[in-house]
Design an enzyme around this catalytic site. Structure first.
Site, PDB file in Angstrom:
ATOM      1  NE  ARG A  64      -3.476   2.702   2.459  1.00 24.86           N
ATOM      2  CZ  ARG A  64      -3.195   3.412   3.487  1.00 24.86           C
ATOM      3  NH1 ARG A  64      -2.590   3.279   4.821  1.00 24.86           N
ATOM      4  NH2 ARG A  64      -3.911   4.582   3.490  1.00 24.86           N
ATOM      5  CG  HIS A  74      -1.341   9.122   3.031  1.00 21.42           C
ATOM      6  ND1 HIS A  74      -1.493   7.884   3.342  1.00 21.42           N
ATOM      7  CD2 HIS A  74      -0.927   9.690   4.292  1.00 21.42           C
ATOM      8  CE1 HIS A  74      -0.987   7.687   4.529  1.00 21.42           C
ATOM      9  NE2 HIS A  74      -0.720   8.951   5.103  1.00 21.42           N
ATOM     10  CD  GLU A  84      -4.957   8.035   9.470  1.00 22.21           C
ATOM     11  OE1 GLU A  84      -4.470   9.093   9.865  1.00 22.21           O
ATOM     12  OE2 GLU A  84      -4.294   7.129   9.718  1.00 22.21           O
ATOM     13  CG  ASN A 106      -5.045   3.664   8.523  1.00 13.50           C
ATOM     14  OD1 ASN A 106      -5.244   2.712   7.993  1.00 13.50           O
ATOM     15  ND2 ASN A 106      -4.840   4.688   8.120  1.00 13.50           N
ATOM     16  CE1 TYR A 133       0.390   3.648  13.278  1.00  9.58           C
ATOM     17  CE2 TYR A 133      -1.613   4.297  12.637  1.00  9.58           C
ATOM     18  CZ  TYR A 133      -0.499   3.758  12.242  1.00  9.58           C
ATOM     19  OH  TYR A 133      -0.219   3.855  11.178  1.00  9.58           O
ATOM     20  CD  GLU A 147      -1.506   4.212   8.028  1.00  8.55           C
ATOM     21  OE1 GLU A 147      -1.493   4.975   9.149  1.00  8.55           O
ATOM     22  OE2 GLU A 147      -1.739   5.107   7.082  1.00  8.55           O
TER      23      GLU A 147
HETATM   24  O1  IFM Z   1       2.490   8.141   9.809  1.00 12.43           O
HETATM   25  C1  IFM Z   1       0.980   8.025   9.706  1.00 12.43           C
HETATM   26  C2  IFM Z   1       0.294   7.843   8.475  1.00 12.43           C
HETATM   27  O2  IFM Z   1       0.677   8.883   7.567  1.00 12.43           O
HETATM   28  C3  IFM Z   1      -0.995   8.127   8.570  1.00 12.43           C
HETATM   29  N1  IFM Z   1      -1.771   7.306   9.988  1.00 12.43           N
HETATM   30  C4  IFM Z   1      -0.848   7.521  11.197  1.00 12.43           C
HETATM   31  C5  IFM Z   1       0.591   7.223  10.840  1.00 12.43           C
HETATM   32  C6  IFM Z   1       1.375   7.384  12.318  1.00 12.43           C
HETATM   33  O3  IFM Z   1       1.055   8.678  12.751  1.00 12.43           O
END
Ligand code: IFM
Length: 451
Positions: free
Chosen positions: A76, A120, A166, A292, A294, A352
């Site tokens: 990706r 992006h 995002e 995505n 985190y 992600e």
């Molecule tokens: O690096 C970023 C990415 O560009 C978009 N999602 C979160 C990642 C980490 O912050």
């Protein structure tokens, strides 16, 4: 790691153009809003920029070779709109297209499926100047034109298109909080930009489907559970509004055809400009949803200099990455279950997931990033758990292939499976990269044994 993954599960890595390519003034690329934003003093840590980044534009063949070494199924990446259309609309820059054609050829030679993201965050500066960027409806029309050009030229080599990465970040965070380019601070503009991004997605979906009939079309959203920092009703109310804003804002129009009625305080839908057909355009269902993930956030109500939704507070004793983000793998499971139960979007891809740590290159040149391995193991276990309970997750893309430009954090945050020495641009596969390679190989071996 549990190696019993479905045979057709897609194992990938992800990157984005501005974060790795560099070469911002080469081969006819136009300026992007991130070039402009980085030039504002004290905006980016250490005054850094994406001018050189990981120099991927010149090292693409070497980077595809690294992907082959990792044994991934899919890559990706994002396409830099200002490379293709330096003015955002109109004239097409062949040299920009050629770069992505060469990339697709290399990927095909290596048997790696391509999942390009069209947007992006590196909007052509010309569109910011002319239409006010995403605050202007014309930018959505321009995006449909760009999607048409790119999919006509590259469509045959693509397995999956991702329209937007995002959009919460490129609207609310960028126009509302002012933390990302173009750096505006108006929540009304944030809401309008969010709507135009959704509209751009909706306009692009039929274009991509018609020009690239073999590819699947999706959109990637960011998710973070948001919980109240205490049982105070004000904190609970603030967390609820923030949860809708961050996690549901885009899902409701995409899958239910309307906006969620829970709004942030001081905003009113009366101020949102929506065309008569917009909700129908936005509601043409994508083939997959990109997720995505985190971390999670704990929110306290009340004013904060950086965050109009309230103040994020730290979970005491929690393990954190170098971004300061809590390591909270259960949140990925909760997120997947919640989306599946509430919206039933069908196929999902984790587009992600990953962690930044202060990596150390040992004297022998190795990067022993055990914490990152643990992060991946724990999160993949939660993906597997959700799948076992029926959530249709079809693939996983680690963020990121390479250390790269982490937006306002510059180069001090390293997310790569592959270490980049920015002085020499030398690449070294970290222990986490080897671990990922072995995990993919083990999952393949397990499925072939089961056949
Ligand atoms: O690096 C970023 C990415 O560009 C978009 N999602 C979160 C990642 C980490 O912050």
């Amino acid at each position: 790691m549990d190696s019993s993954w479905p045979r057709d599960f897609v194992w990938g890595v992800a990157t984005s153009a501005y974060q790795i390519e560099g070469a911002v003034r080469e081969d006819g690329r136009g300026a992007s809003i991130w070039d402009t934003f980085c030039a504002i003093p004290e905006t980016i840590a250490n005054g850094e920029t994406g001018d050189v980044a990981a120099d991927h534009y010149h090292r693409m063949p070497q980077d595809v070779a690294l992907m082959r070494e990792l044994g991934i199924d899919a890559y990706r990446f994002s396409i830099a709109w200002p490379r293709i259309m330096p003015d955002g609309v109109g004239a097409v820059n062949r040299r920009g297209l050629d770069f992505y054609k060469r990339l697709l050829e290399r990927l095909a030679e290596g048997g790696i499926a391509a999942y390009p993201t069209l947007y992006h965050w590196d909007l052509p500066q010309a569109l910011q100047d002319r239409f006010g960027g995403w605050a202007g409806r014309d930018t959505a029309e321009a995006f449909a034109e760009y999607a048409d050009v790119v999919s006509r030229e590259l469509g045959d080599g693509v397995a999956g298109w991702i329209t937007l990465n995002e959009p919460w970040v490129s609207s609310w965070l960028s126009y509302g909080w002012g933390s990302h380019a173009p750096g505006y601070r108006s929540m009304e503009l944030g809401m309008q930009a969010a709507h135009h991004l959704l509209l751009a997605h909706g306009m692009a979906v039929p274009v991509l489907r018609s020009n690239s009939p073999h590819a699947r079309v999706g959109i990637t959203l960011n998710f973070s559970p948001i919980e109240a920092a205490s049982s105070d009703p004000n904190d609970i109310a603030a967390a609820r509004a923030a949860d809708v804003n961050v996690n549901l804002w885009f899902l409701d129009p995409l899958y239910r055809g309307c906006y969620n009625e829970v709004l942030l305080p001081e905003l009113s839908f009366a101020k949102l400009r929506i065309g008569d057909d917009d909700m129908a355009i936005i509601g043409s269902k994508p083939d997959f949803l990109g997720v995505n993930y985190y971390t999670r956030f704990l929110l306290r109500s009340g004013p904060s200099r950086h965050n109009p939704l309230g103040e994020y507070v730290e979970q005491t004793h929690a393990e954190r990455t170098s971004m300061g983000w809590e390591v909270y793998p259960d949140g990925l499971y909760d997120t997947l279950r919640r989306i599946h139960e509430r919206y039933a979007p069908g196929d999902m891809l984790i587009t992600e997931n990953g962690a930044a740590y202060a990596d150390i290159v040992d004297a022998d040149g190795r990067i022993r990033d055990a914490q990152r391995i643990a992060y991946y193991e724990a999160h993949l276990a939660q993906v597997r758990r959700a799948m076992t309970e029926g959530v249709p997750v079809r693939g996983y893309f680690a963020w990121s292939l390479l250390d790269n430009f982490e937006w306002t954090e510059g180069y001090r945050q390293r997310f790569g499976l592959v270490h980049v020495d920015y002085e020499t641009q030398q690449r070294t596969i970290k222990d986490s990269g080897r671990w990922y390679r072995d995990a993919i190989a083990a999952s393949r071996a397990a499925t072939s044994l089961a056949r």
